[in-house]
Design an enzyme around this catalytic site. Structure first.
Site, PDB file in Angstrom:
ATOM      1  N   THR A 193      -5.387 105.673 -39.961  1.00  0.00           N
ATOM      2  CA  THR A 193      -4.062 105.095 -40.222  1.00  0.00           C
ATOM      3  C   THR A 193      -3.791 104.028 -39.192  1.00  0.00           C
ATOM      4  O   THR A 193      -4.213 104.172 -38.038  1.00  0.00           O
ATOM      5  CB  THR A 193      -2.998 106.218 -40.063  1.00  0.00           C
ATOM      6  N   VAL A 222       1.034 114.053 -49.879  1.00  0.00           N
ATOM      7  CA  VAL A 222       1.627 113.128 -48.922  1.00  0.00           C
ATOM      8  C   VAL A 222       1.273 113.620 -47.525  1.00  0.00           C
ATOM      9  O   VAL A 222       1.393 114.808 -47.229  1.00  0.00           O
ATOM     10  CB  VAL A 222       3.166 113.061 -49.103  1.00  0.00           C
TER      11      VAL A 222
HETATM   12  N1  ASP Z   1      -2.791 110.741 -41.032  1.00  0.00           N
HETATM   13  C1  ASP Z   1      -3.305 110.215 -42.258  1.00  0.00           C
HETATM   14  C2  ASP Z   1      -2.984 111.175 -43.378  1.00  0.00           C
HETATM   15  O1  ASP Z   1      -3.050 112.358 -43.180  1.00  0.00           O
HETATM   16  C3  ASP Z   1      -4.783 109.931 -42.224  1.00  0.00           C
HETATM   17  C4  ASP Z   1      -5.345 109.450 -40.902  1.00  0.00           C
HETATM   18  O2  ASP Z   1      -4.651 108.854 -40.108  1.00  0.00           O
HETATM   19  O3  ASP Z   1      -6.525 109.689 -40.625  1.00  0.00           O
HETATM   20  O4  ASP Z   1      -2.735 110.732 -44.472  1.00  0.00           O
END
Ligand code: ASP
Length: 338
Positions: A193, A222
């Site tokens: 992210t 989500v």
């Molecule tokens: N945190 C994000 C999610 O769970 C994915 C990530 O940052 O790796 O959608």
């Protein structure tokens, strides 16, 4: 693996006692630099996002404008399978985008499970500024975006569609830990992210968080990124925090809020991130061995810290003096050193 196991048990008991081996924090000596503003972002693609944000910050824009601009850069990056228009889809082959934005006065907006609309971060900002709500999801978020002038368009790239077809052959949901970017063949980067935090020259904080979420997630899933308090939290009185990694763990722990509250209690950004990781491990020690969780924080003086559960988390820092990519300290390494 044995060392890691030993450590994760140890981490659960005494994270606060561990020595800091890696990761860099801006110290008080740098406060003059911070007065000109600073922006930090998760991962190596944070470098380009920071540059975009810095273009705004350095000319006197607000932290809020800067993080929106920086996040838009990441959302447009054509080779990023985990953020924005080139993201990997869910297991039904549908690309759904999540984003949130927040300023230090508690103003915030978010969208989740948004389909076929570019730049979810800007839709999130419109939710914040033009609705009485904080979050819109799915069809409602899409309708709102179109009413605001965003164009509906098919975003799934041929590459992402191909990756999904390949994934379907095994159809196994297996989030990868970004260990030194050592990704197994056929199982490319399947989550990450852009989390971005900024302080402007007036000392105002803001943050943005944008992602396509976990690749091959269930349709309708989500993650933490659009959830205020989980993937992002900002408070001008204290500081700001954002997260990357398996979002379910951040949600369980209200993690970005936790990091900010730990800073409120006197922890440095690094200490706060490390303690939040310890909390994640304590809650689910078994699961913590096989998933990545990463925190990035900035306090109201612009001092920065980060900590991850497993090795491989890098973050980018940009201000008037430097553009650095730094490796975060992590629980596994810390444990080996303890
Ligand atoms: N945190 C994000 C999610 O769970 C994915 C990530 O940052 O790796 O959608």
């Amino acid at each position: 693996m044995k060392g890691r196991r030993r450590f994760l048990g140890h981490m659960a008991l005494s994270a606060g006692a561990m020595s800091l081996a890696r990761g860099v924090m801006a110290g008080p000596a740098e406060s003059a630099v911070v007065r000109g503003g600073r922006v930090v972002s998760t991962w190596d693609f944070g470098v380009g996002a920071n540059q975009a944000a810095w273009q705004r910050l350095s000319t006197g824009a607000s932290a809020l404008d800067a993080v929106e601009h920086g996040a838009r850069w990441a959302e447009s990056e054509l080779c990023n399978p985990t953020v924005g228009r080139c993201g990997n889809p869910d297991r039904e082959g549908v690309l759904t985008l999540d984003a949130s934005i927040m300023d230090g006065d508690g103003r915030c907006g978010a969208v989740a499970a948004l389909e076929d609309i570019d730049h979810p971060i800007s839709v999130a900002r419109r939710v914040m500024e033009d609705t009485p709500h904080v979050m819109l999801v799915g069809k409602g978020a899409q309708q709102f975006a179109m009413a605001q002038g965003f164009r509906r368009q098919r975003l799934l790239t041929p590459e992402a569609e191909q990756a999904w077809r390949e994934w379907r052959e095994r159809a196994k949901y297996e989030p990868q830990i970004n260990v030194e970017r050592n990704l197994t063949p056929g199982n490319k980067e399947n989550h990450d992210t852009l989390g971005m935090l900024a302080i402007d020259r007036d000392g105002r904080l803001a943050g943005a968080c944008t992602t396509s979420g976990m690749a091959w997630k269930m349709h309708g899933r989500v993650g933490d990124s659009p959830l205020i308090g989980a993937g992002l939290y900002v408070d001008n009185e204290v500081g700001a925090a954002t997260a990357s990694g398996v979002g379910e763990e951040m949600i369980r722990n209200a993690a970005s809020f936790l990091v900010v509250e730990l800073m409120r209690q006197g922890r440095t950004p690094m200490e706060a991130c490390r303690e939040a990781i310890a909390r994640v491990v304590r809650k689910r020690p078994e699961a913590s061995r096989s998933l990545q969780v990463c925190f990035l924080a900035m306090n109201r003086h612009g001092e920065v810290g980060a900590f991850a559960l497993h090795p491989g988390f890098v973050y980018a820092v940009c201000d008037a003096d430097k553009q650095d990519t730094l490796r975060a300290a992590d629980a596994v390494y810390d444990g080996a050193a303890a």
